[in-house]
Design a protein around this motif. Structure first.
Motif, PDB file in Angstrom:
ATOM      1  N   PRO A   1       0.914  -1.373  -0.062  1.00 22.01           N
ATOM      2  CA  PRO A   1      -0.038   0.006   0.048  1.00 22.01           C
ATOM      3  C   PRO A   1       0.773   1.232   0.167  1.00 22.01           C
ATOM      4  CG  PRO A   1       0.135  -0.847   2.399  1.00 22.01           C
ATOM      5  CD  PRO A   1       0.900  -1.937   0.977  1.00 22.01           C
ATOM      6  N   THR A   2       0.290   2.354  -0.631  1.00 25.03           N
ATOM      7  CA  THR A   2       1.032   3.520  -0.298  1.00 25.03           C
ATOM      8  C   THR A   2       0.334   4.576   0.523  1.00 25.03           C
ATOM      9  OG1 THR A   2      -0.247   4.634  -2.403  1.00 25.03           O
ATOM     10  CG2 THR A   2       2.128   3.397  -2.798  1.00 25.03           C
ATOM     11  N   ILE A   3       0.817   5.276   1.262  1.00 28.38           N
ATOM     12  CA  ILE A   3       0.100   5.795   2.339  1.00 28.38           C
ATOM     13  C   ILE A   3       0.591   7.779   2.075  1.00 28.38           C
ATOM     14  CG2 ILE A   3       2.457   5.495   3.598  1.00 28.38           C
ATOM     15  CD1 ILE A   3       0.770   5.918   5.987  1.00 28.38           C
ATOM     16  N   SER A   4      -0.269   8.354   2.177  1.00 32.75           N
ATOM     17  CA  SER A   4      -0.111  10.091   1.854  1.00 32.75           C
ATOM     18  C   SER A   4      -0.397  10.827   3.390  1.00 32.75           C
ATOM     19  CB  SER A   4      -0.736  10.377   0.837  1.00 32.75           C
ATOM     20  OG  SER A   4      -2.275  10.429   1.242  1.00 32.75           O
ATOM     21  N   ILE A   5       0.443  11.635   3.353  1.00 33.52           N
ATOM     22  CA  ILE A   5       0.260  12.675   4.609  1.00 33.52           C
ATOM     23  C   ILE A   5       0.299  13.889   4.326  1.00 33.52           C
ATOM     24  CG2 ILE A   5       2.866  12.937   4.802  1.00 33.52           C
ATOM     25  CD1 ILE A   5       2.582  12.652   7.823  1.00 33.52           C
ATOM     26  N   PHE A   6      -0.686  14.792   4.717  1.00 30.38           N
ATOM     27  CA  PHE A   6      -0.872  16.208   4.460  1.00 30.38           C
ATOM     28  C   PHE A   6      -1.524  16.940   5.501  1.00 30.38           C
ATOM     29  CE2 PHE A   6      -4.719  14.113   2.804  1.00 30.38           C
ATOM     30  CZ  PHE A   6      -5.619  14.929   3.357  1.00 30.38           C
ATOM     31  N   GLN A   7      -1.168  18.443   5.322  1.00 27.98           N
ATOM     32  CA  GLN A   7      -1.723  19.214   6.457  1.00 27.98           C
ATOM     33  C   GLN A   7      -3.109  19.722   6.023  1.00 27.98           C
ATOM     34  OE1 GLN A   7       1.039  22.005   7.948  1.00 27.98           O
ATOM     35  NE2 GLN A   7      -0.559  23.326   7.944  1.00 27.98           N
ATOM     36  N   LYS A   8      -4.144  19.879   6.708  1.00 28.51           N
ATOM     37  CA  LYS A   8      -5.299  20.696   6.306  1.00 28.51           C
ATOM     38  C   LYS A   8      -5.616  21.716   7.446  1.00 28.51           C
ATOM     39  CE  LYS A   8      -9.348  18.675   6.545  1.00 28.51           C
ATOM     40  NZ  LYS A   8     -10.431  17.545   6.450  1.00 28.51           N
ATOM     41  N   PRO A   9      -5.918  22.828   6.875  1.00 26.48           N
ATOM     42  CA  PRO A   9      -5.469  23.551   5.894  1.00 26.48           C
ATOM     43  C   PRO A   9      -4.216  23.708   5.729  1.00 26.48           C
ATOM     44  CG  PRO A   9      -6.487  25.152   7.472  1.00 26.48           C
ATOM     45  CD  PRO A   9      -6.648  23.850   8.013  1.00 26.48           C
ATOM     46  N   PRO A  10      -3.649  23.436   4.493  1.00 20.71           N
ATOM     47  CA  PRO A  10      -1.969  23.765   4.422  1.00 20.71           C
ATOM     48  C   PRO A  10      -1.669  25.175   4.864  1.00 20.71           C
ATOM     49  CG  PRO A  10      -3.007  23.729   2.359  1.00 20.71           C
ATOM     50  CD  PRO A  10      -4.015  23.610   3.219  1.00 20.71           C
ATOM     51  N   GLY A  11      -0.262  25.265   4.955  1.00 17.68           N
ATOM     52  CA  GLY A  11       0.301  26.621   5.246  1.00 17.68           C
ATOM     53  C   GLY A  11       0.868  26.671   6.418  1.00 17.68           C
ATOM     54  N   VAL A  12       1.855  27.791   6.784  1.00 16.04           N
ATOM     55  CA  VAL A  12       2.401  28.179   7.980  1.00 16.04           C
ATOM     56  C   VAL A  12       1.531  28.517   8.915  1.00 16.04           C
ATOM     57  CG1 VAL A  12       4.164  29.554   9.261  1.00 16.04           C
ATOM     58  CG2 VAL A  12       4.587  28.818   7.026  1.00 16.04           C
ATOM     59  N   ILE A  13       1.407  27.781  10.197  1.00 17.80           N
ATOM     60  CA  ILE A  13       0.506  27.954  11.418  1.00 17.80           C
ATOM     61  C   ILE A  13       0.673  29.116  12.123  1.00 17.80           C
ATOM     62  CG2 ILE A  13      -1.012  26.886  13.037  1.00 17.80           C
ATOM     63  CD1 ILE A  13      -0.076  24.149  11.738  1.00 17.80           C
ATOM     64  N   ALA A  14      -0.048  29.959  12.586  1.00 11.76           N
ATOM     65  CA  ALA A  14       0.066  31.124  13.410  1.00 11.76           C
ATOM     66  C   ALA A  14       0.156  30.353  14.823  1.00 11.76           C
ATOM     67  CB  ALA A  14      -0.800  31.969  13.237  1.00 11.76           C
ATOM     68  N   PRO A  15       0.886  30.796  15.834  1.00 12.37           N
ATOM     69  CA  PRO A  15       0.769  30.468  17.179  1.00 12.37           C
ATOM     70  C   PRO A  15      -0.808  30.619  17.683  1.00 12.37           C
ATOM     71  CG  PRO A  15       2.782  31.879  16.889  1.00 12.37           C
ATOM     72  CD  PRO A  15       1.846  31.757  15.745  1.00 12.37           C
ATOM     73  N   GLY A  16      -1.227  29.576  18.434  1.00 11.53           N
ATOM     74  CA  GLY A  16      -2.763  29.611  18.783  1.00 11.53           C
ATOM     75  C   GLY A  16      -3.524  29.086  17.831  1.00 11.53           C
ATOM     76  N   GLY A  17      -2.963  28.880  16.622  1.00  9.84           N
ATOM     77  CA  GLY A  17      -3.760  28.480  15.554  1.00  9.84           C
ATOM     78  C   GLY A  17      -4.057  26.820  15.414  1.00  9.84           C
ATOM     79  N   SER A  18      -4.701  26.636  14.543  1.00  8.86           N
ATOM     80  CA  SER A  18      -4.898  24.844  14.560  1.00  8.86           C
ATOM     81  C   SER A  18      -4.758  24.510  13.081  1.00  8.86           C
ATOM     82  CB  SER A  18      -6.434  24.724  15.076  1.00  8.86           C
ATOM     83  OG  SER A  18      -7.386  25.334  14.305  1.00  8.86           O
ATOM     84  N   ALA A  19      -4.527  23.092  12.934  1.00 12.18           N
ATOM     85  CA  ALA A  19      -4.292  22.343  11.600  1.00 12.18           C
ATOM     86  C   ALA A  19      -4.697  20.903  12.060  1.00 12.18           C
ATOM     87  CB  ALA A  19      -3.182  22.792  10.985  1.00 12.18           C
ATOM     88  N   THR A  20      -4.921  20.080  10.973  1.00  9.63           N
ATOM     89  CA  THR A  20      -4.992  18.826  11.148  1.00  9.63           C
ATOM     90  C   THR A  20      -4.024  18.124  10.226  1.00  9.63           C
ATOM     91  OG1 THR A  20      -7.296  18.940  11.416  1.00  9.63           O
ATOM     92  CG2 THR A  20      -6.684  16.986  10.890  1.00  9.63           C
ATOM     93  N   ILE A  21      -3.414  17.202  10.931  1.00 11.10           N
ATOM     94  CA  ILE A  21      -2.553  16.226  10.093  1.00 11.10           C
ATOM     95  C   ILE A  21      -3.363  15.075   9.466  1.00 11.10           C
ATOM     96  CG2 ILE A  21      -0.318  14.929   9.923  1.00 11.10           C
ATOM     97  CD1 ILE A  21       0.799  16.837  11.893  1.00 11.10           C
TER      98      ILE A  21
ATOM     99  N   SER B   1      -5.049  16.214  15.245  1.00  8.05           N
ATOM    100  CA  SER B   1      -5.400  17.678  15.384  1.00  8.05           C
ATOM    101  C   SER B   1      -4.618  18.401  16.122  1.00  8.05           C
ATOM    102  CB  SER B   1      -6.545  17.924  16.052  1.00  8.05           C
ATOM    103  OG  SER B   1      -7.616  17.489  15.060  1.00  8.05           O
ATOM    104  N   ILE B   2      -3.899  19.447  15.378  1.00  8.58           N
ATOM    105  CA  ILE B   2      -3.189  20.497  16.534  1.00  8.58           C
ATOM    106  C   ILE B   2      -3.902  21.645  16.779  1.00  8.58           C
ATOM    107  CG2 ILE B   2      -0.992  21.996  16.198  1.00  8.58           C
ATOM    108  CD1 ILE B   2       0.335  20.269  14.483  1.00  8.58           C
ATOM    109  N   SER B   3      -4.188  21.685  18.125  1.00 17.68           N
ATOM    110  CA  SER B   3      -5.078  22.941  18.370  1.00 17.68           C
ATOM    111  C   SER B   3      -4.155  23.789  19.225  1.00 17.68           C
ATOM    112  CB  SER B   3      -6.372  22.623  19.019  1.00 17.68           C
ATOM    113  OG  SER B   3      -6.127  21.756  20.042  1.00 17.68           O
ATOM    114  N   ASN B   4      -4.448  25.184  19.176  1.00 13.00           N
ATOM    115  CA  ASN B   4      -3.498  26.091  20.088  1.00 13.00           C
ATOM    116  C   ASN B   4      -2.161  25.928  19.672  1.00 13.00           C
ATOM    117  OD1 ASN B   4      -3.329  28.141  21.726  1.00 13.00           O
ATOM    118  ND2 ASN B   4      -3.819  27.058  23.494  1.00 13.00           N
ATOM    119  N   ALA B   5      -1.785  26.095  18.570  1.00 18.57           N
ATOM    120  CA  ALA B   5      -0.449  25.598  18.131  1.00 18.57           C
ATOM    121  C   ALA B   5       0.485  26.413  18.909  1.00 18.57           C
ATOM    122  CB  ALA B   5       0.022  25.773  16.498  1.00 18.57           C
ATOM    123  N   THR B   6       1.737  25.889  19.158  1.00 22.25           N
ATOM    124  CA  THR B   6       2.939  26.323  19.898  1.00 22.25           C
ATOM    125  C   THR B   6       4.284  25.987  18.866  1.00 22.25           C
ATOM    126  OG1 THR B   6       3.776  24.649  21.271  1.00 22.25           O
ATOM    127  CG2 THR B   6       1.848  26.188  22.150  1.00 22.25           C
TER     128      THR B   6
END
Length: 184
Positions: free
Chosen positions: A3-23, A56-61
């Protein structure tokens, strides 16, 4: 085959401190489990829902920055490893750029499309993101144009852009509003 596996960040981009994203980790085989590593260290085992798992990355540091990689396991055996995903957390000080598309949001297969990232800030570089892709495209020129010639169905998706100053102390903008491109 394996199998092949993919990884991505949603939404993409540099995250601001306190921001959130999902891997997101996804694999076309749906019954195994995913393990997420950061900087070569086990971070957590993810419970898949269907063929993907999310962390999930929430309240990013600044602690959240780093290189993430996903392994796909069945019965305790690693069957696949993803590419490396670089996650960046930075203060977003520049104004949000504007992303536009010519000739329009809906095009037919084979058309030529131009994505333009417009920023008011001088001497910046910009990156173009397509949600679900691990790599950003670097945009060229002051206007930040990206030409897609002979678009295919695979070019459909949710695009956004983000700009940064080209100097020693790199400063980032917020991410643009997203733009959905439909290729019919």
């Amino acid at each position: 085959g394996a199998p092949t596996i993919s990884i991505f960040q949603k939404p993409p981009g540099v995250i601001a401190p306190g921001g959130s994203a999902t891997i997101c980790c996804s694999c076309q085989r749906g019954y195994g489990s995913f393990v997420l590593y950061k900087g070569g260290h086990w971070l957590r085992t993810l419970e898949p829902s269907g063929s993907r798992a999310e962390f999930s990355i929430s309240n990013a540091t600044y602690e959240d920055r780093g290189t993430y990689i996903c392994h796909y396991l069945e019965g305790g055996t690693v069957l696949a490893r993803s590419d490396e995903l670089e996650v960046s957390v930075e203060e977003l000080r520049l104004p949000r750029p504007n992303l536009s598309v010519l000739p329009g949001h809906e095009v037919t297969v084979g058309a030529d499309v131009m994505l333009r990232c417009t920023t008011t800030h001088p001497s910046t570089g910009c990156s173009l993101y397509l949600e679900g892709q691990i790599r950003a495209q670097l945009l060229s020129g002051e206007q930040g144009d990206y030409n897609l010639s002979h678009v295919q169905k695979g070019d459909s998706g949710r695009y956004s852009c983000q700009c940064y100053t080209i100097n020693a102390s790199r400063e980032w903008s917020a991410v643009s509003k997203t733009l959905d491109l439909v290729v019919r």
